[in-house]
Scaffold this active site. Structure first.
Site, mmCIF file in Angstrom:
data_model
loop_
_atom_site.group_PDB
_atom_site.id
_atom_site.type_symbol
_atom_site.label_atom_id
_atom_site.label_comp_id
_atom_site.label_asym_id
_atom_site.label_seq_id
_atom_site.Cartn_x
_atom_site.Cartn_y
_atom_site.Cartn_z
ATOM 1 N N LYS A 1 2.124 -3.081 6.237
ATOM 2 C CA LYS A 1 2.380 -2.930 4.803
ATOM 3 C C LYS A 1 3.833 -2.549 4.533
ATOM 4 O O LYS A 1 4.416 -2.948 3.521
ATOM 5 C CB LYS A 1 1.416 -1.896 4.213
ATOM 6 C CG LYS A 1 -0.032 -2.373 4.192
ATOM 7 C CD LYS A 1 -0.182 -3.627 3.339
ATOM 8 C CE LYS A 1 -1.623 -4.032 3.129
ATOM 9 N NZ LYS A 1 -1.760 -5.153 2.186
ATOM 10 N N TYR B 1 -1.856 -1.054 10.506
ATOM 11 C CA TYR B 1 -1.973 -1.414 9.092
ATOM 12 C C TYR B 1 -0.765 -0.898 8.298
ATOM 13 O O TYR B 1 -0.149 -1.627 7.526
ATOM 14 C CB TYR B 1 -3.273 -0.818 8.537
ATOM 15 C CG TYR B 1 -3.470 -1.001 7.051
ATOM 16 C CD1 TYR B 1 -3.879 -2.212 6.521
ATOM 17 C CD2 TYR B 1 -3.257 0.066 6.173
ATOM 18 C CE1 TYR B 1 -4.064 -2.374 5.152
ATOM 19 C CE2 TYR B 1 -3.440 -0.085 4.807
ATOM 20 C CZ TYR B 1 -3.844 -1.308 4.301
ATOM 21 O OH TYR B 1 -4.022 -1.465 2.952
ATOM 22 N N SER C 1 0.871 -1.192 0.000
ATOM 23 C CA SER C 1 0.000 0.000 0.000
ATOM 24 C C SER C 1 0.896 1.227 0.000
ATOM 25 O O SER C 1 2.023 1.174 0.520
ATOM 26 C CB SER C 1 -0.859 0.011 1.268
ATOM 27 O OG SER C 1 -1.491 1.263 1.427
HETATM 28 N N1 LIG Z 1 -8.768 -0.196 -1.074
HETATM 29 C C1 LIG Z 1 -7.718 0.587 -0.904
HETATM 30 O O1 LIG Z 1 -7.825 1.811 -0.892
HETATM 31 C C2 LIG Z 1 -6.346 -0.031 -0.740
HETATM 32 C C3 LIG Z 1 -5.249 0.835 -0.685
HETATM 33 C C4 LIG Z 1 -3.990 0.308 -0.520
HETATM 34 C C5 LIG Z 1 -3.821 -1.075 -0.419
HETATM 35 N N2 LIG Z 1 -4.897 -1.893 -0.467
HETATM 36 C C6 LIG Z 1 -4.652 -3.338 -0.362
HETATM 37 O O2 LIG Z 1 -5.293 -4.000 -1.426
HETATM 38 C C7 LIG Z 1 -5.587 -5.341 -1.017
HETATM 39 C C8 LIG Z 1 -7.019 -5.667 -1.345
HETATM 40 O O3 LIG Z 1 -7.862 -4.811 -0.587
HETATM 41 P P1 LIG Z 1 -9.299 -4.352 -1.071
HETATM 42 O O4 LIG Z 1 -9.332 -2.894 -0.968
HETATM 43 O O5 LIG Z 1 -9.649 -5.014 -2.347
HETATM 44 O O6 LIG Z 1 -10.190 -4.909 0.163
HETATM 45 P P2 LIG Z 1 -11.484 -5.818 0.236
HETATM 46 O O7 LIG Z 1 -11.891 -5.757 1.664
HETATM 47 O O8 LIG Z 1 -12.461 -5.445 -0.814
HETATM 48 O O9 LIG Z 1 -10.918 -7.283 -0.089
HETATM 49 C C9 LIG Z 1 -10.130 -7.991 0.835
HETATM 50 C C10 LIG Z 1 -10.456 -9.482 0.710
HETATM 51 O O10 LIG Z 1 -9.577 -10.188 1.600
HETATM 52 C C11 LIG Z 1 -10.344 -11.207 2.223
HETATM 53 N N3 LIG Z 1 -9.716 -11.611 3.476
HETATM 54 C C12 LIG Z 1 -9.712 -10.949 4.659
HETATM 55 N N4 LIG Z 1 -9.056 -11.661 5.581
HETATM 56 C C13 LIG Z 1 -8.630 -12.799 4.973
HETATM 57 C C14 LIG Z 1 -7.911 -13.938 5.391
HETATM 58 N N5 LIG Z 1 -7.503 -14.058 6.667
HETATM 59 N N6 LIG Z 1 -7.645 -14.902 4.495
HETATM 60 C C15 LIG Z 1 -8.080 -14.800 3.211
HETATM 61 N N7 LIG Z 1 -8.770 -13.758 2.749
HETATM 62 C C16 LIG Z 1 -9.042 -12.765 3.625
HETATM 63 C C17 LIG Z 1 -11.719 -10.589 2.427
HETATM 64 O O11 LIG Z 1 -12.708 -11.586 2.655
HETATM 65 C C18 LIG Z 1 -11.902 -9.822 1.126
HETATM 66 O O12 LIG Z 1 -12.508 -10.649 0.151
HETATM 67 C C19 LIG Z 1 -5.228 -5.412 0.460
HETATM 68 O O13 LIG Z 1 -3.942 -5.969 0.607
HETATM 69 C C20 LIG Z 1 -5.222 -3.961 0.878
HETATM 70 O O14 LIG Z 1 -4.416 -3.738 2.019
HETATM 71 C C21 LIG Z 1 -6.166 -1.404 -0.628
#
Ligand SMILES: NC(=O)c1ccc[n+]([C@@H]2O[C@H](COP(=O)([O-])OP(=O)(O)OC[C@H]3O[C@@H](n4cnc5c(N)ncnc54)[C@H](O)[C@@H]3O)[C@@H](O)[C@H]2O)c1
Length: 279
Positions: free
Chosen positions: A159, A155, A142
């Protein structure tokens, strides 16, 4: 259709939602066989069914060694190999309370899913790949892990650790023709970005979301909201043979936010919280 991933087998952790879901859809469209590794037993199987025979759901808690080994074995048994491991699942801690009032009860959960989960996924996939000609591992970090900022410190720390681990793994695994690269998404509206701001009324949450969007986009050079599909395109490049000479890099998919100085909008965020809590 480009079919960039024809003949490849991929695992996408966190593939039931958000960035993972968009990646599962894109990988499948590009000809890969894909295993959705997630704990969402509702959306995971639904997505697999909607995408057809080449996509399967396997319940996987990425913080469990047995589950991670299980999904690697499942991919190999079901589709005959494993070429791409996208370690993308993560959880956030909440945006509020502030660090001083944080009892850190979610520290272990966040570290177990975000860091241990990525390390297990990298190791177990690489053990298979090393014996079968190599592969591509993609880890989602992230911009919060590379640029210091306000809130969700556990968090952010998880990361930052994912970033450093992944670069070390890239060096370690290069001898086995296993590439390890990192994607740093910026602000993308998904379930996670909603959940991390939880603990308030629906009206308060909606107002907060509008305020945070304004704050987050204020200094984004590209004035367009980033989408999960934008991140999936970076994963496609890193998973495909187009990036065969690429390892240990970070691709920010953030509209240019991390290019310049980070701005910590502490006061604006606190104002937004106060307004939302009063609703
Ligand atoms: N959305 C943002 O703004 C953003 C920004 C920076 C980084 N990220 C990163 O992107 C990635 C995806 O996030 P997203 O925004 O799509 O979130 P999201 O919540 O839509 O998806 C996350 C998924 O991970 C699954 N999950 C949670 N715990 C789990 C576990 N223990 N084992 C297996 N699966 C598990 C959830 O069920 C969900 O389907 C993450 O690593 C997040 O940190 C997101």
């Amino acid at each position: 259709m480009r079919e960039e991933l024809a003949g490849k087998v991929a695992i996408v952790t966190g593939g039931a939602s958000g960035i993972g879901r968009a990646s599962v859809e894109l990988f499948a469209r590009e000809g890969a066989s894909v295993v959705i590794a997630d704990v969402d037993d509702e959306r995971g199987p639904q997505l697999a069914e909607a995408l057809g025979e080449r996509v399967r759901y396997r319940r996987t808690d990425v913080s469990s060694e047995a589950d991670v080994q299980g999904v690697v074995d499942f991919a190999v048994e079901t589709f005959g190999g494993l070429h791409i491991m996208f370690n993308n699942a993560a959880v956030s801690n909440r945006l509020f309370p502030s660090f001083l009032d944080d009892d850190l009860t979610d520290f272990r959960k966040v570290m177990d899913v975000n860091l241990l989960g990525v390390m297990l996924g990298t190791q177990r996939a690489a053990r298979h790949m090393a014996k079968h000609g190599g592969g591509s591992i993609i880890n989602t970090a992230s911009i919060g892990g590379s640029v210091a900022g306000f809130g969700v410190v556990t968090y952010r720390a998880s990361k930052a650790a994912v970033l450093h681990f992944s670069k070390c793994a890239a060096i370690d695994l290069a001898q086995h023709n296993v590439r390890v690269n990192i994607i740093n998404p910026g602000h993308i509206r998904t379930t996670m970005s909603s959940w991390s701001a939880g603990g308030m009324s629906e009206a308060g949450f909606n107002q907060l979301q509008r305020d945070l969007d304004e704050i987050n986009f204020a200094d984004q050079p590209i004035k367009r909201e980033g989408r999960a599909e934008d991140v999936a395109e970076a994963a496609l490049y890193l998973g495909s043979d187009r990036s065969q000479q690429v390892t240990g890099i970070v691709i920010p998919v953030d509209g240019g936010v991390s290019v310049g100085d980070s701005v910590n909008h502490v006061q604006q965020i606190l104002d937004a919280q106060t307004r939302a809590m009063q609703m």
